[in-house]
Design a protein around this motif. Sequence first.
Motif, PDB file in Angstrom:
ATOM      1  N   HIS A  22       0.827  -1.208   0.000  1.00  0.00           N
ATOM      2  CA  HIS A  22       0.000   0.000   0.000  1.00  0.00           C
ATOM      3  C   HIS A  22       0.863   1.261   0.000  1.00  0.00           C
ATOM      4  O   HIS A  22       0.548   2.239  -0.685  1.00  0.00           O
ATOM      5  N   ARG A  23       1.962   1.226   0.723  1.00  0.00           N
ATOM      6  CA  ARG A  23       2.790   2.429   0.850  1.00  0.00           C
ATOM      7  C   ARG A  23       3.787   2.611  -0.287  1.00  0.00           C
ATOM      8  O   ARG A  23       4.004   3.732  -0.759  1.00  0.00           O
ATOM      9  N   TYR A  24       4.420   1.524  -0.732  1.00  0.00           N
ATOM     10  CA  TYR A  24       5.575   1.670  -1.615  1.00  0.00           C
ATOM     11  C   TYR A  24       5.323   1.330  -3.077  1.00  0.00           C
ATOM     12  O   TYR A  24       6.165   1.663  -3.921  1.00  0.00           O
ATOM     13  N   LEU A  25       4.233   0.657  -3.404  1.00  0.00           N
ATOM     14  CA  LEU A  25       4.015   0.273  -4.798  1.00  0.00           C
ATOM     15  C   LEU A  25       3.310   1.402  -5.543  1.00  0.00           C
ATOM     16  O   LEU A  25       2.151   1.714  -5.251  1.00  0.00           O
ATOM     17  N   PRO A  26       3.982   2.047  -6.495  1.00  0.00           N
ATOM     18  CA  PRO A  26       3.319   3.110  -7.264  1.00  0.00           C
ATOM     19  C   PRO A  26       2.460   2.508  -8.373  1.00  0.00           C
ATOM     20  O   PRO A  26       2.543   1.320  -8.669  1.00  0.00           O
ATOM     21  N   GLU A  27       1.651   3.343  -8.961  1.00  0.00           N
ATOM     22  CA  GLU A  27       0.896   2.898 -10.126  1.00  0.00           C
ATOM     23  C   GLU A  27       1.856   2.754 -11.313  1.00  0.00           C
ATOM     24  O   GLU A  27       2.917   3.393 -11.356  1.00  0.00           O
ATOM     25  N   SER A  28       1.499   1.900 -12.254  1.00  0.00           N
ATOM     26  CA  SER A  28       2.297   1.761 -13.467  1.00  0.00           C
ATOM     27  C   SER A  28       2.313   3.090 -14.217  1.00  0.00           C
ATOM     28  O   SER A  28       1.261   3.663 -14.496  1.00  0.00           O
ATOM     29  N   PRO A  29       3.509   3.622 -14.557  1.00  0.00           N
ATOM     30  CA  PRO A  29       3.554   4.913 -15.255  1.00  0.00           C
ATOM     31  C   PRO A  29       2.860   4.883 -16.612  1.00  0.00           C
ATOM     32  O   PRO A  29       2.287   5.887 -17.033  1.00  0.00           O
ATOM     33  N   LYS A  30       2.900   3.735 -17.292  1.00  0.00           N
ATOM     34  CA  LYS A  30       2.218   3.666 -18.585  1.00  0.00           C
ATOM     35  C   LYS A  30       0.704   3.736 -18.403  1.00  0.00           C
ATOM     36  O   LYS A  30      -0.008   4.348 -19.204  1.00  0.00           O
ATOM     37  N   PHE A  31       0.198   3.103 -17.345  1.00  0.00           N
ATOM     38  CA  PHE A  31      -1.236   3.197 -17.073  1.00  0.00           C
ATOM     39  C   PHE A  31      -1.614   4.633 -16.717  1.00  0.00           C
ATOM     40  O   PHE A  31      -2.630   5.166 -17.173  1.00  0.00           O
ATOM     41  N   VAL A  32      -0.792   5.280 -15.879  1.00  0.00           N
ATOM     42  CA  VAL A  32      -1.056   6.663 -15.485  1.00  0.00           C
ATOM     43  C   VAL A  32      -1.064   7.570 -16.716  1.00  0.00           C
ATOM     44  O   VAL A  32      -1.886   8.480 -16.844  1.00  0.00           O
ATOM     45  N   LEU A  33      -0.151   7.320 -17.648  1.00  0.00           N
ATOM     46  CA  LEU A  33      -0.094   8.107 -18.877  1.00  0.00           C
ATOM     47  C   LEU A  33      -1.395   7.978 -19.662  1.00  0.00           C
ATOM     48  O   LEU A  33      -1.938   8.971 -20.169  1.00  0.00           O
ATOM     49  N   LEU A  34      -1.917   6.765 -19.749  1.00  0.00           N
ATOM     50  CA  LEU A  34      -3.171   6.560 -20.467  1.00  0.00           C
ATOM     51  C   LEU A  34      -4.336   7.286 -19.806  1.00  0.00           C
ATOM     52  O   LEU A  34      -5.330   7.603 -20.463  1.00  0.00           O
ATOM     53  N   ARG A  35      -4.228   7.533 -18.507  1.00  0.00           N
ATOM     54  CA  ARG A  35      -5.291   8.245 -17.793  1.00  0.00           C
ATOM     55  C   ARG A  35      -5.076   9.762 -17.788  1.00  0.00           C
ATOM     56  O   ARG A  35      -5.829  10.492 -17.169  1.00  0.00           O
ATOM     57  N   GLY A  36      -4.040  10.218 -18.463  1.00  0.00           N
ATOM     58  CA  GLY A  36      -3.851  11.645 -18.635  1.00  0.00           C
ATOM     59  C   GLY A  36      -3.272  12.381 -17.449  1.00  0.00           C
ATOM     60  O   GLY A  36      -3.399  13.607 -17.357  1.00  0.00           O
ATOM     61  N   ARG A  37      -2.615  11.692 -16.509  1.00  0.00           N
ATOM     62  CA  ARG A  37      -2.095  12.331 -15.298  1.00  0.00           C
ATOM     63  C   ARG A  37      -0.607  12.628 -15.488  1.00  0.00           C
ATOM     64  O   ARG A  37       0.262  11.890 -15.046  1.00  0.00           O
ATOM     65  N   GLU A  38      -0.336  13.742 -16.151  1.00  0.00           N
ATOM     66  CA  GLU A  38       1.031  14.061 -16.564  1.00  0.00           C
ATOM     67  C   GLU A  38       1.974  14.235 -15.390  1.00  0.00           C
ATOM     68  O   GLU A  38       3.097  13.717 -15.398  1.00  0.00           O
ATOM     69  N   GLU A  39       1.545  14.973 -14.360  1.00  0.00           N
ATOM     70  CA  GLU A  39       2.438  15.222 -13.232  1.00  0.00           C
ATOM     71  C   GLU A  39       2.749  13.934 -12.471  1.00  0.00           C
ATOM     72  O   GLU A  39       3.869  13.745 -11.979  1.00  0.00           O
ATOM     73  N   ASP A  40       1.770  13.028 -12.378  1.00  0.00           N
ATOM     74  CA  ASP A  40       2.010  11.739 -11.727  1.00  0.00           C
ATOM     75  C   ASP A  40       3.017  10.915 -12.522  1.00  0.00           C
ATOM     76  O   ASP A  40       3.854  10.213 -11.944  1.00  0.00           O
ATOM     77  N   VAL A  41       2.924  10.973 -13.841  1.00  0.00           N
ATOM     78  CA  VAL A  41       3.886  10.257 -14.690  1.00  0.00           C
ATOM     79  C   VAL A  41       5.298  10.750 -14.406  1.00  0.00           C
ATOM     80  O   VAL A  41       6.232   9.963 -14.200  1.00  0.00           O
ATOM     81  N   LYS A  42       5.472  12.062 -14.371  1.00  0.00           N
ATOM     82  CA  LYS A  42       6.809  12.630 -14.145  1.00  0.00           C
ATOM     83  C   LYS A  42       7.329  12.315 -12.741  1.00  0.00           C
ATOM     84  O   LYS A  42       8.530  12.099 -12.554  1.00  0.00           O
ATOM     85  N   ALA A  43       6.413  12.270 -11.763  1.00  0.00           N
ATOM     86  CA  ALA A  43       6.834  11.939 -10.400  1.00  0.00           C
ATOM     87  C   ALA A  43       7.341  10.502 -10.315  1.00  0.00           C
ATOM     88  O   ALA A  43       8.359  10.225  -9.657  1.00  0.00           O
ATOM     89  N   ILE A  44       6.658   9.583 -10.982  1.00  0.00           N
ATOM     90  CA  ILE A  44       7.087   8.171 -10.966  1.00  0.00           C
ATOM     91  C   ILE A  44       8.418   8.024 -11.703  1.00  0.00           C
ATOM     92  O   ILE A  44       9.337   7.339 -11.241  1.00  0.00           O
TER      93      ILE A  44
END
Length: 457
Positions: free
Chosen positions: A196-218
């Motif tokens: 729950h604490r350490y596993l981030p979302e997949s950056p490719k999945f985040v990209l498909l959802r349009g969350r640019e800042e989250d992509v760059k953070a990962i």
Amino acid sequence: MHDELIDVQDELSEAPVGPMHVKLGILLALLTLFDGYDTFNPAYVIHYVREPWGLSLQQAGMLVSSGLVGFLFGAAVHGAIADRFGRRITLLGGLWITTIFSVLTALGGHSFAAFCSLRILTGLGLGVLLPLSTTYINELAPRRIANTFALWGVALGWAAGGACAGIVGVFVTPRTGWQGLYWIGSLSFLLIPFVHRYLPESPKFVLLRGREEDVKAILSKLRPDRAAAYRDRGVARHSAIARTPVFALLEAPYRRQSIAICATSFLSLFCIFGLSGWIPTLMQARGETFAASFAFGALMQVMSFVGGLVCGHLVDRSNRPREWLCAWWAVGALSVLALVFFRTHWTNFAFSAAAGFCIIGGQFVLNNFTAASYETQMRATAVGMELAVGRLGAILGPFIGGALQQAFGGSGAMLGAIAVAAAGAAACVMFATKSGADYEQRRDAADEPVAGVARGG
């Protein structure tokens, strides 16, 4: 301009292995350790319950197969859930299901019907952990070591879990009964807060959802040396596939690949679970001691990781996955066939180890090959469907193994059937396309990336 945009695929593929990669690899290995442990421990329950519950050999085989029924449904539906809601939350859900039903199996699985019912429900969680961990780690793996990295991060955990099931079977169950297998399996609850604490979302999945800042953070965590370069740049986004992923698996250009992979997985998992489910009982019938018989299952799991690692390394160096997988399963078929004719302690040991090295080790690489064969939008669904179809073979392996032993009064027919299935897997994998990993690259080359990311996409 194109050269001012962040290409997520290139950033992930060309990244050096850093501390974040190592941390995620360890976390996913621990996830799949509990998957492998829970998947194989019913083989060690058979010894304790077959006579008290008055089970036929076919029913004994169902003790192993029942959890795989749940796995089939979990693997089949989790991909659509993960592709819609995210890899992270789906993995957490699978871990919660596996943990809860491990406890309930220890508490309430005291009859054939109750045990099998609880195993089916546990399998719904198991059907998430292995395929989705495979998808996840393949989306993060640097291209040049994709198979090796995925094997250390997923296959090591799964093989270690299977080996731990044998060790617990030898040293714990004589004191606790078979329930000890599931009390130890329920320790997976300790892993939940870390995931729950350490596993981030997949950056490719985040990209498909349009969350640019989250992509760059990962990306900044994966490649801290480039964090400053990401700060003021947009993210390139390619057009998405406007198709339903499940049906797209059987459309051009994926049809041949999907059929070949699913057929290979079916035959491979028939072998793996037919052999692993019966190997402790088979070795006891050949005169091996209780401890030695249970240790054969652990031996196969340990050797499977070594075999997968060697095969994955050869695939990474040569980029010839079909040819190496074909060779692995062909040698595995010969190893199982040799068990029909040679019955001494050392031949049992050598050919069981070779079967684990080749047949189970090959399956690890097939999972990675599947993940690399499809685009991001389809990847979780594709791996889930490969393992769901494969689990049909896994369900049939222990059950048919029991039926053949009962019909022919020995293990020869069962081992012969497993050898034929392994040879079939060697043949089927050659019908897969030579390089499934280039679908996304070909499509990307045809598209111009779009500056920025559409919000709420």
